[in-house]
Design a protein around this motif. Structure first.
Motif, short mmCIF file in Angstrom:
data_model
loop_
_atom_site.label_atom_id
_atom_site.label_comp_id
_atom_site.label_asym_id
_atom_site.label_seq_id
_atom_site.Cartn_x
_atom_site.Cartn_y
_atom_site.Cartn_z
N UNK A 198 0.89 -1.36 -0.06
CA UNK A 198 0.07 0.01 -0.17
C UNK A 198 0.82 1.36 -0.30
N UNK A 199 1.93 1.29 0.72
CA UNK A 199 2.95 2.41 0.83
C UNK A 199 4.00 2.62 -0.27
N UNK A 200 4.17 1.51 -0.93
CA UNK A 200 4.99 1.43 -1.92
C UNK A 200 6.42 1.51 -1.31
N UNK A 201 6.63 0.70 -0.11
CA UNK A 201 7.82 0.09 0.26
C UNK A 201 8.46 -0.81 -0.46
N UNK A 202 9.94 -0.84 -0.68
CA UNK A 202 10.65 -1.74 -1.33
C UNK A 202 11.85 -1.98 -0.41
N UNK A 203 12.45 -3.30 -1.01
CA UNK A 203 13.87 -3.23 -0.48
C UNK A 203 13.86 -3.71 1.03
N UNK A 204 15.18 -3.23 1.53
CA UNK A 204 15.62 -3.72 3.13
C UNK A 204 14.58 -3.03 4.18
N UNK A 205 13.68 -2.08 3.72
CA UNK A 205 12.90 -1.20 4.78
C UNK A 205 11.77 -2.22 5.13
N UNK A 206 11.28 -3.00 4.41
CA UNK A 206 10.09 -3.86 4.43
C UNK A 206 10.19 -4.97 5.60
N UNK A 207 11.29 -5.53 5.68
CA UNK A 207 11.49 -6.44 6.83
C UNK A 207 12.80 -6.27 7.84
N UNK A 208 12.98 -4.94 7.85
CA UNK A 208 14.27 -4.60 8.66
C UNK A 208 13.91 -4.66 9.93
N UNK A 209 14.98 -4.69 10.84
CA UNK A 209 15.06 -4.87 12.20
C UNK A 209 13.90 -3.81 12.76
N UNK A 210 14.07 -2.64 12.45
CA UNK A 210 13.14 -1.45 12.93
C UNK A 210 11.71 -1.76 12.77
N UNK A 211 11.54 -2.30 11.75
CA UNK A 211 10.06 -2.56 11.19
C UNK A 211 9.50 -3.86 12.16
N UNK A 212 10.40 -4.93 12.27
CA UNK A 212 9.98 -6.08 13.01
C UNK A 212 9.76 -5.65 14.51
N UNK A 213 10.50 -4.63 15.14
CA UNK A 213 10.41 -4.36 16.45
C UNK A 213 9.07 -3.39 16.44
N UNK A 214 8.88 -2.65 15.45
CA UNK A 214 7.49 -1.90 15.30
C UNK A 214 6.44 -2.55 15.45
N UNK A 215 6.50 -3.88 14.64
CA UNK A 215 5.27 -4.65 14.71
C UNK A 215 5.00 -5.30 16.12
N UNK A 216 6.14 -5.44 16.89
CA UNK A 216 5.95 -5.77 18.42
C UNK A 216 5.58 -4.75 19.13
#
Length: 150
Positions: A80-98
């Motif tokens: 939806x947001x047009x994200x690609x590459x390393x940002x999608x499942x980065x450490x920061x993104x996975x922490x944000x899910x938590x």
């Protein structure tokens, strides 16, 4: 939910979420890479993000639920947001899910406490009713005894 209770819950939820966000920002700023058990979990979650569901690290002893849920949240958001590459499942993104799951856990805790409180309130009301019935019976018995009916 009564108005005062709703305001209290909203305030508590907002406070907990704000505190969690501040903690998330501080940790993410100081520790950019995987830390402690994230050394095992981040690569596993990233493998799931890349669609490699058959890959499994034998050092992990927990079920893959969080990885699957993370992929289920991150992939649609990235699309939806047009994200690609390393940002999608980065450490920061996975922490944000938590961080999001911690807000959900706070809500579940509230529901459990509400349910327990309602049950205790119902039990207390039952005891009050039983107590008042016993008091009525005693008063009736006393009256009957005074009148000589018993």
């Amino acid at each position: 939910m009564e108005r005062a209770e709703a305001y209290g819950f909203s305030g508590a939820m907002s406070g907990v979420f704000l505190l969690s966000c501040l903690l998330f920002a501080a940790v993410s700023r100081r520790q950019r890479g995987p830390y402690m058990d994230e050394l095992f979990h981040v690569p596993q979650a990233q493998a799931y993000c890349q669609g490699r569901f058959g890959q499994w690290d034998p050092m992990i002893t927990t079920l893959p639920g969080l990885y699957l849920l993370s992929v289920g949240l991150v992939k649609p958001a990235a699309w939806l947001l047009g994200w690609t590459g390393s940002v999608v499942c980065s450490v920061g993104m996975l922490r944000f899910i938590n961080l999001l799951f911690s807000a959900g856990n706070f809500y579940l805790l509230y529901l459990l406490l509400f349910k327990i409180h309602q049950r205790n309130k119902t039990l207390k009301e039952s005891f009050v009713e039983i107590g008042s019935d016993q008091m009525t019976m005693k008063m009736s018995l006393n009256t009957q005894m005074e009148n000589g009916d018993v």
